[in-house]
Design an enzyme around this catalytic site. Sequence first.
Site, PDB file in Angstrom:
ATOM      1  N   ARG A  65       0.481  -1.174  -0.472  1.00 15.76           N
ATOM      2  CA  ARG A  65      -0.053  -0.163   0.068  1.00 15.76           C
ATOM      3  C   ARG A  65       0.822   1.603   0.054  1.00 15.76           C
ATOM      4  NH1 ARG A  65      -3.726  -2.648  -2.189  1.00 15.76           N
ATOM      5  NH2 ARG A  65      -5.405  -3.680  -0.327  1.00 15.76           N
ATOM      6  N   ASN A  95      -0.388  -1.497  -7.381  1.00 12.50           N
ATOM      7  CA  ASN A  95      -1.339  -0.995  -7.100  1.00 12.50           C
ATOM      8  C   ASN A  95      -1.859  -0.008  -6.126  1.00 12.50           C
ATOM      9  OD1 ASN A  95      -2.163  -3.198  -5.483  1.00 12.50           O
ATOM     10  ND2 ASN A  95      -4.394  -2.941  -6.117  1.00 12.50           N
ATOM     11  N   ASP A 305      -1.667 -12.735  -1.620  1.00  7.40           N
ATOM     12  CA  ASP A 305      -2.961 -11.459  -2.064  1.00  7.40           C
ATOM     13  C   ASP A 305      -3.131 -10.980  -1.190  1.00  7.40           C
ATOM     14  OD1 ASP A 305      -4.455 -10.049  -3.727  1.00  7.40           O
ATOM     15  OD2 ASP A 305      -5.670 -11.183  -3.829  1.00  7.40           O
TER      16      ASP A 305
HETATM   17  O1  DOR Z   1      -9.682  -8.634  -4.071  1.00 10.32           O
HETATM   18  C1  DOR Z   1      -8.303  -7.996  -3.943  1.00 10.32           C
HETATM   19  N1  DOR Z   1      -8.107  -7.028  -3.548  1.00 10.32           N
HETATM   20  N2  DOR Z   1      -7.360  -8.660  -5.316  1.00 10.32           N
HETATM   21  C2  DOR Z   1      -6.892  -8.096  -6.219  1.00 10.32           C
HETATM   22  O2  DOR Z   1      -7.138  -8.050  -6.706  1.00 10.32           O
HETATM   23  C3  DOR Z   1      -7.101  -7.099  -5.055  1.00 10.32           C
HETATM   24  C4  DOR Z   1      -6.287  -7.051  -4.026  1.00 10.32           C
HETATM   25  C5  DOR Z   1      -6.001  -5.782  -3.383  1.00 10.32           C
HETATM   26  O3  DOR Z   1      -5.516  -4.827  -3.268  1.00 10.32           O
HETATM   27  O4  DOR Z   1      -7.260  -4.848  -2.585  1.00 10.32           O
END
Ligand code: DOR
Length: 440
Positions: A65, A95, A305
């Site tokens: 993050r 991301n 994840d």
């Molecule tokens: O559930 C998810 N959360 N899937 C993803 O691919 C991204 C992730 C997130 O960045 O919170």
Amino acid sequence: MTDHMLIRGGTVVHRETTTRSDVLVVDGIISLVGEHLDIPAGTTIVDAEGCWVGPALVDLHTHLREPGGEEAETVASGARAGVLGGYSAVMAMPNTSPAIDSSAVVAQVLALGQASCLDVAVAGAITVGRLGERLAPLAEMAELGVTFFTDDGTGVQNAGLMRRAMEYARGLNVVIADHCEDDALAGDGCMNESSLSSELGLVGRPALAEEVMVARDLALAQHTGCELHLLHLSTVGSAALVAQAKQAGVNVTAEVAPHHLLLTEELCREYDPLYKVHPPLRTANDVEALRMALRSGGIDAVATDHAPHAPETKDRPFAEATPGMLGLQHAFALTREALGGADADPVLLFRVLSRTPAKIARLTQSDQRRGGHSAHGGEIAVGEDANLVVIDPEGRPVVRSEVLASKSRNTPYEGRTLLGAVRHTIVRGEIVVNDGVAQR
Ligand code: DOR
């Protein structure tokens, strides 16, 4: 002054077998493996009696993050969750805000990783801003040692652009990793599409949304010869497609998340947003197929994840809540539970949680770039970097949100008794977790 550490009395988990051995580490390097080793005075003793001693874990899929999402996680807090979970290296997903789509942001995250308690490898975005419109400067990021590119959080929707990304990636000898969900099919779906989603009145995200993109990416990888990695697969159909492609010689690897190995859509019945994730929790049939694929090598690795979210975005009505759940701190025990519990083979567990992910992330050799990381997921043998974990298979810790190192609290496992406890984590020869307690 030389620094000596002896990991004493454990069962060492090698690539194919286990042996009862002590491990002597001198200045961060394994220097002896054997029984009843003679040790110099002043050696630090790490108790591993009754425990497994294996290569520390490597996560291919961590959302740290930073930059931009520090209220949910920072590199430092995510790294602490990682070492408490037995990890010595994680792959930071791009991301963030801004996205990790340039050498400047790569360098920023690498520097934060260097200051943390484990090795942080960085995944670069495939497209500028992860918007799926223009290719990001892959070569510029590869110069800094980035070997893994993904727009994770969304898939690259445009097949022509993905083809070009794979052609470039092949030339650069880097991996393209895709979040396989076709947006047009997934739509606004917030749980698995099934009779249950109809019953609950929630919009579904069909298995087909994932499988269509898995099939497309496999065809593109076959055509371009690019090394492809498929992120968080969740369906029986995806597992079958990957198995078929491997047989046909496609250069592909795949991962599954612990939640897709353990949890099903049934948990969405209470509309609790803790169970909302993309791709969504599926059916018991999917869970069984994913477990079998992991055992047979059809799926290569377990990746967490780890997706921390602050309460402002997570504690909302199911359809509006952000998708994702925490994963790093408890992945080993959860994977063990999925693979047979007390009967699960430690050789398999360390293969799917450490050795294979280290290979896919290209972390098996130390590298002066990428923040100068050390080697992970290797043999427990003389000359190897000491990135090690000591796990008590009889430990029975209970998940409590107050013991989570993450800045976020969105675990779906609150109150669950786990099978196995991480006792010590050693990163580059330093004890960063001692008897279950993080040292920094
Ligand atoms: O559930 C998810 N959360 N899937 C993803 O691919 C991204 C992730 C997130 O960045 O919170």
